[in-house]
Design a protein around this motif. Structure first.
Motif, PDB file in Angstrom:
ATOM      1  N   GLY A 230      56.856  31.231  23.915  1.00  0.00           N
ATOM      2  CA  GLY A 230      58.323  30.393  24.165  1.00  0.00           C
ATOM      3  C   GLY A 230      59.137  31.262  23.090  1.00  0.00           C
ATOM      4  N   GLU A 231      59.076  31.677  22.058  1.00  0.00           N
ATOM      5  CA  GLU A 231      59.639  32.331  21.092  1.00  0.00           C
ATOM      6  C   GLU A 231      60.408  33.371  21.674  1.00  0.00           C
ATOM      7  OE1 GLU A 231      60.107  33.916  16.572  1.00  0.00           O
ATOM      8  OE2 GLU A 231      58.167  33.370  17.502  1.00  0.00           O
ATOM      9  N   GLU A 232      59.247  34.233  22.242  1.00  0.00           N
ATOM     10  CA  GLU A 232      59.987  35.562  23.127  1.00  0.00           C
ATOM     11  C   GLU A 232      60.843  35.238  24.213  1.00  0.00           C
ATOM     12  OE1 GLU A 232      57.497  39.218  23.741  1.00  0.00           O
ATOM     13  OE2 GLU A 232      57.428  38.229  25.689  1.00  0.00           O
ATOM     14  N   CYS A 233      60.667  33.947  24.964  1.00  0.00           N
ATOM     15  CA  CYS A 233      61.392  33.753  25.919  1.00  0.00           C
ATOM     16  C   CYS A 233      62.848  33.724  25.650  1.00  0.00           C
ATOM     17  CB  CYS A 233      60.791  32.562  26.831  1.00  0.00           C
ATOM     18  SG  CYS A 233      61.225  32.468  28.367  1.00  0.00           S
ATOM     19  N   ILE A 234      62.960  32.607  24.713  1.00  0.00           N
ATOM     20  CA  ILE A 234      64.047  32.365  24.079  1.00  0.00           C
ATOM     21  C   ILE A 234      64.743  33.477  23.485  1.00  0.00           C
ATOM     22  CG2 ILE A 234      65.111  30.941  22.132  1.00  0.00           C
ATOM     23  CD1 ILE A 234      64.356  29.233  24.418  1.00  0.00           C
ATOM     24  N   ARG A 235      64.293  34.361  22.750  1.00  0.00           N
ATOM     25  CA  ARG A 235      64.848  35.620  22.087  1.00  0.00           C
ATOM     26  C   ARG A 235      65.443  36.359  23.379  1.00  0.00           C
ATOM     27  NH1 ARG A 235      60.275  37.185  19.441  1.00  0.00           N
ATOM     28  NH2 ARG A 235      60.034  39.020  20.314  1.00  0.00           N
ATOM     29  N   PHE A 236      64.638  36.244  24.485  1.00  0.00           N
ATOM     30  CA  PHE A 236      65.189  37.363  25.558  1.00  0.00           C
ATOM     31  C   PHE A 236      66.601  36.790  26.129  1.00  0.00           C
ATOM     32  CE2 PHE A 236      65.216  37.575  30.350  1.00  0.00           C
ATOM     33  CZ  PHE A 236      65.670  39.004  30.552  1.00  0.00           C
ATOM     34  N   TYR A 237      66.556  35.082  26.309  1.00  0.00           N
ATOM     35  CA  TYR A 237      67.708  34.769  26.767  1.00  0.00           C
ATOM     36  C   TYR A 237      68.927  34.780  25.787  1.00  0.00           C
ATOM     37  CZ  TYR A 237      64.591  32.065  30.050  1.00  0.00           C
ATOM     38  OH  TYR A 237      63.819  31.801  31.075  1.00  0.00           O
ATOM     39  N   GLU A 238      68.589  34.561  24.520  1.00  0.00           N
ATOM     40  CA  GLU A 238      69.648  34.924  23.635  1.00  0.00           C
ATOM     41  C   GLU A 238      70.343  36.299  23.644  1.00  0.00           C
ATOM     42  OE1 GLU A 238      71.721  33.811  20.081  1.00  0.00           O
ATOM     43  OE2 GLU A 238      70.980  32.606  21.777  1.00  0.00           O
ATOM     44  N   ALA A 239      69.300  37.254  23.615  1.00  0.00           N
ATOM     45  CA  ALA A 239      69.866  38.583  23.664  1.00  0.00           C
ATOM     46  C   ALA A 239      70.617  38.971  24.955  1.00  0.00           C
ATOM     47  CB  ALA A 239      68.717  39.587  23.274  1.00  0.00           C
ATOM     48  N   SER A 240      69.936  38.474  26.012  1.00  0.00           N
ATOM     49  CA  SER A 240      70.752  38.724  27.586  1.00  0.00           C
ATOM     50  C   SER A 240      72.095  37.962  27.575  1.00  0.00           C
ATOM     51  CB  SER A 240      69.800  38.190  28.539  1.00  0.00           C
ATOM     52  OG  SER A 240      68.415  38.597  28.489  1.00  0.00           O
ATOM     53  N   ILE A 257      67.750  21.766  20.912  1.00  0.00           N
ATOM     54  CA  ILE A 257      67.791  21.897  22.205  1.00  0.00           C
ATOM     55  C   ILE A 257      67.011  23.176  22.568  1.00  0.00           C
ATOM     56  CG2 ILE A 257      68.827  22.519  24.695  1.00  0.00           C
ATOM     57  CD1 ILE A 257      71.299  20.879  23.626  1.00  0.00           C
ATOM     58  N   LEU A 258      67.162  24.288  21.803  1.00  0.00           N
ATOM     59  CA  LEU A 258      66.319  25.293  21.976  1.00  0.00           C
ATOM     60  C   LEU A 258      65.056  25.029  21.382  1.00  0.00           C
ATOM     61  CD1 LEU A 258      69.065  28.154  20.412  1.00  0.00           C
ATOM     62  CD2 LEU A 258      68.178  27.874  22.907  1.00  0.00           C
ATOM     63  N   SER A 259      64.830  24.466  20.581  1.00  0.00           N
ATOM     64  CA  SER A 259      63.603  24.023  19.802  1.00  0.00           C
ATOM     65  C   SER A 259      63.009  23.284  21.301  1.00  0.00           C
ATOM     66  CB  SER A 259      63.553  23.347  18.700  1.00  0.00           C
ATOM     67  OG  SER A 259      62.320  22.824  18.158  1.00  0.00           O
ATOM     68  N   GLN A 260      63.532  22.256  21.625  1.00  0.00           N
ATOM     69  CA  GLN A 260      62.980  21.651  22.941  1.00  0.00           C
ATOM     70  C   GLN A 260      62.358  22.523  23.813  1.00  0.00           C
ATOM     71  OE1 GLN A 260      62.162  18.181  23.561  1.00  0.00           O
ATOM     72  NE2 GLN A 260      62.619  17.851  21.324  1.00  0.00           N
ATOM     73  N   ILE A 261      63.374  23.413  24.146  1.00  0.00           N
ATOM     74  CA  ILE A 261      63.082  24.481  25.348  1.00  0.00           C
ATOM     75  C   ILE A 261      61.759  25.009  24.996  1.00  0.00           C
ATOM     76  CG2 ILE A 261      63.837  26.411  26.578  1.00  0.00           C
ATOM     77  CD1 ILE A 261      66.754  25.249  26.343  1.00  0.00           C
ATOM     78  N   GLU A 262      61.692  25.553  23.715  1.00  0.00           N
ATOM     79  CA  GLU A 262      60.669  26.415  23.447  1.00  0.00           C
ATOM     80  C   GLU A 262      59.219  25.819  23.397  1.00  0.00           C
ATOM     81  OE1 GLU A 262      59.027  28.902  19.379  1.00  0.00           O
ATOM     82  OE2 GLU A 262      61.230  28.524  19.622  1.00  0.00           O
ATOM     83  N   GLU A 263      59.412  24.749  22.896  1.00  0.00           N
ATOM     84  CA  GLU A 263      58.029  23.776  22.966  1.00  0.00           C
ATOM     85  C   GLU A 263      57.557  23.425  24.557  1.00  0.00           C
ATOM     86  OE1 GLU A 263      58.676  20.032  21.004  1.00  0.00           O
ATOM     87  OE2 GLU A 263      59.237  20.788  19.172  1.00  0.00           O
ATOM     88  N   ARG A 264      58.617  23.191  25.125  1.00  0.00           N
ATOM     89  CA  ARG A 264      58.066  23.199  26.621  1.00  0.00           C
ATOM     90  C   ARG A 264      57.689  24.316  27.525  1.00  0.00           C
ATOM     91  NH1 ARG A 264      61.631  18.846  25.688  1.00  0.00           N
ATOM     92  NH2 ARG A 264      61.390  16.633  27.078  1.00  0.00           N
ATOM     93  N   LEU A 265      58.194  25.555  26.978  1.00  0.00           N
ATOM     94  CA  LEU A 265      57.674  26.592  27.613  1.00  0.00           C
ATOM     95  C   LEU A 265      56.231  27.017  26.840  1.00  0.00           C
ATOM     96  CD1 LEU A 265      60.795  28.810  27.003  1.00  0.00           C
ATOM     97  CD2 LEU A 265      59.911  28.530  29.189  1.00  0.00           C
TER      98      LEU A 265
END
Length: 289
Positions: A230-240, A257-265
């Motif tokens: 989930g962390e890598e996914c969030i990093r990709f969104y942030e960088a993109s 919100i980002l923490s919640q997104i990461e947990e769900r991923l």
């Protein structure tokens, strides 16, 4: 709340991009060389999608090609290998950080400039065989004017390729975003209901016709992108997104919100990783001879 709608569109279109443009300068206020470098490492989804777009465009040796929203230049460099030294590939992007990395890839037939669609006047009439926008169309503020300018700079018989979110999308990421916002804010912002991906796809087709293009091919492909965490996914969104991910919220809410997104991923992780499905529309236009 306009930036929320833009982020929702980002999720639908999987932007940002091997090739992305920002709607306004403030959209990349938070960008940095570090984020650009991270995007360069994580941008396989857009790069692979872009290669299919290039294949559909049937780019040839000695072609002159313009990559609008080239990001860090991976796809443009790939195209330069196809056109050979007899051709020319120019990549433009409004982020100086993305272009700084792209310029490391420059060679005799490959050039990068800091510019957006507002600067297409830099190029002469009938000067390109191919122009393409890979995960870029939805970031352009004045799409109608951009399409007119692209038509102008293409040679008769030249092609425009657009890869963007298709009308019918799997809603996994949007569902996660809505659930996360509800958990933190106690409500779901109305902008999260905007059906941006369908509106933008329809607009691309309409503007193609209005600008004088002949639509040669429309193709939809289903992709499943894979992330290790989930962390890598969030990093990709942030960088993109050039660091603008959810910046419309106060920092303490954004982090939650980002923490919640990461947990769900993370709950979706399998032995293979986290699979993110999405559909891409490929549109190939031609300027009549």
């Amino acid at each position: 709340m306009k930036k929320i709608a833009l982020f929702l569109a980002f999720l639908f279109f999987y932007t940002c991009t091997e090739c992305r443009l920002y709607c306004q300068p403030k959209s990349y206020t938070f960008d940095s060389l570090q984020l650009a470098a991270e995007y360069d490492r994580l941008s396989d989804p857009q790069f692979n999608q872009g290669r299919e777009l290039v294949s559909l465009l049937k780019i040839k040796r000695a072609d002159r090609v313009l990559d609008i929203g080239c990001g860090t230049g991976r796809l443009a460099a790939y195209v330069a290998g196809i056109t050979g030294k007899e051709g020319k590939v120019i990549g433009i992007d409004p982020s100086p950080f993305r272009i700084a990395i792209a310029r490391r890839r420059e060679k005799s037939n490959l050039l990068f400039k800091v510019a957006g669609t507002e600067e297409l006047s830099l190029f002469e009439d009938n000067s390109f065989d191919v122009v393409y926008l890979n995960s870029v169309f939805h970031w352009i503020a004045d799409r109608a004017q951009a399409m007119v300018e692209i038509y102008r700079i293409l040679k008769p018989g030249g092609k425009l390729g657009i890869a963007m979110g298709a009308k019918h999308q799997d809603s996994l990421l949007v569902s996660i975003l809505r659930q996360s916002a509800q958990s933190v804010l106690g409500y779901i912002p109305k902008e999260f209901d905007v059906n941006e991906y369908q509106r933008e796809a329809d607009e691309a087709l309409e503007l193609s016709r209005e600008s004088g293009f002949k639509i040669k091919e429309i193709k939809t492909r289903h992709y499943v992108d894979l992330f290790r965490s989930g962390e890598e996914c969030i990093r990709f969104y942030e960088a993109s997104s050039g660091g603008s991910l959810l910046r419309e919220f106060p920092d303490f809410q954004r982090k939650k919100i980002l923490s919640q997104i990461e947990e769900r991923l993370e709950r979706l992780k399998t032995a293979k990783g986290i699979e993110i499905p999405h559909n891409i529309l490929f549109l190939i236009d031609e300027k009549p001879k």
